[in-house]
Design an enzyme around this catalytic site. Structure first.
Site, PDB file in Angstrom:
ATOM      1  N   LYS A 207       0.863  -1.284  -0.146  1.00 24.28           N
ATOM      2  CA  LYS A 207      -0.064   0.076  -0.086  1.00 24.28           C
ATOM      3  C   LYS A 207       0.866   1.305  -0.095  1.00 24.28           C
ATOM      4  O   LYS A 207       1.791   1.608   0.922  1.00 24.28           O
ATOM      5  CB  LYS A 207      -1.089  -0.068   1.285  1.00 24.28           C
ATOM      6  CG  LYS A 207      -2.178  -0.902   1.018  1.00 24.28           C
ATOM      7  CD  LYS A 207      -2.745  -0.813   2.251  1.00 24.28           C
ATOM      8  CE  LYS A 207      -4.078  -0.159   2.355  1.00 24.28           C
ATOM      9  NZ  LYS A 207      -4.894  -0.042   3.929  1.00 24.28           N
TER      10      LYS A 207
HETATM   11  C1  E4P Z   1      -8.091  -0.248   4.223  1.00 23.30           C
HETATM   12  O1  E4P Z   1      -7.338  -0.612   3.194  1.00 23.30           O
HETATM   13  C2  E4P Z   1      -8.580   0.781   4.797  1.00 23.30           C
HETATM   14  O2  E4P Z   1      -7.079   1.136   5.298  1.00 23.30           O
HETATM   15  C3  E4P Z   1      -9.561   1.049   5.851  1.00 23.30           C
HETATM   16  O3  E4P Z   1     -10.539   0.360   5.177  1.00 23.30           O
HETATM   17  C4  E4P Z   1      -9.673   2.451   6.444  1.00 23.30           C
HETATM   18  O4  E4P Z   1     -10.954   2.244   7.226  1.00 23.30           O
HETATM   19  P1  E4P Z   1     -11.487   3.390   8.075  1.00 23.30           P
HETATM   20  O5  E4P Z   1     -11.703   4.689   7.435  1.00 23.30           O
HETATM   21  O6  E4P Z   1     -12.738   2.837   8.898  1.00 23.30           O
HETATM   22  O7  E4P Z   1     -10.200   3.581   9.107  1.00 23.30           O
END
Ligand code: E4P
Length: 226
Positions: A83
């Site tokens: 990522k």
């Molecule tokens: C996934 O890759 C993201 O990091 C995650 O869905 C973020 O979610 P949040 O906004 O609930 O922290």
């Protein structure tokens, strides 16, 4: 549409996997920090049983350091998606990671133009953050719809991974507008099962059946007696 599980708690992924519903896992620094474990240990354990991509997020903010992390994370499992944040440095690192054949997931995407940049640089996945957009009065589902349209018009292969999902309505909505993947917190996956009419109907069936044995049990007992 594939389901990824959005957690760094391995036991939660195992529970979802037993239901046959895990196509991958996403993690982020916040999730790993709250697990209290080493990032590498979490990913190694997930890699033993998850049949699909595991997203591992870089911590660095400079492209060169991101690439050092990406090359290392890429060795942590059979199917790692690194990522990268949607920043200029992140896009510089993504461009090189793509050239090196490292799978990627561009995170913290809040606009269609950002998703366009990620696709142009060869991202494997792009992660629009629905819930966080809704939090500021914007429309996360509409963003997914726009990205779908742009990717289809231009033939981009980048997969749309709907992230920051907060409730079952998000899941249905992104399925309808064509997200390739939704990454679900375990609590949201759990909620997808529930309907009061299912519980009510099952209770009535079992009540009507009473204390008779199941036909399958009777068959088995008959076979044992032979
Ligand atoms: C996934 O890759 C993201 O990091 C995650 O869905 C973020 O979610 P949040 O906004 O609930 O922290």
């Amino acid at each position: 549409m594939r389901f990824f599980i959005d957690t760094a708690e391995v036991s939660e992924v195992r529970t979802a996997d037993e239901l046959g519903l895990v196509d991958g896992v996403t993690t982020n620094p916040s999730l790993v920090a709250s697990s209290g474990r080493e990032y590498r240990d979490v990913v190694a354990e997930l890699d033993e049983f998850v049949d699909g991509p595991i997203s591992v997020e870089v911590i660095a903010t400079e492209a060169e350091e991101m690439l050092v992390e990406a090359r290392e994370y890429d060795t942590w499992g059979d199917d790692i998606a690194v990522k990268f944040p949607m920043t200029r440095e992140g896009m510089t690192a993504l461009s090189q990671a793509t050239a090196e054949g490292i799978d990627s997931n561009v995170t913290l995407v809040f606009s269609a133009n950002q998703a366009l940049l990620a696709a142009k640089n060869g991202a494997t996945f792009v992660s629009p953050f629905l819930g966080r957009l809704d939090d500021i009065g914007s429309d996360g589902v509409e963003l997914v719809r726009e990205i779908r349209e742009i990717y289809d018009v231009h033939g981009f292969d980048t997969e749309i991974l709907a992230a920051s999902i907060r409730h079952p309505s998000h899941v249905k909505a992104v399925a309808k507008v064509g997200a390739d993947v939704a990454t679900l917190p375990p609590s949201v996956l759990d909620q997808l099962f529930d309907h009061p009419k299912t519980d009510e109907g099952l209770a009535a069936f079992l009540d009507d059946w009473g204390d008779r044995e199941s036909p399958a049990v009777r068959e088995l007992q008959g076979a044992d007696d032979d």
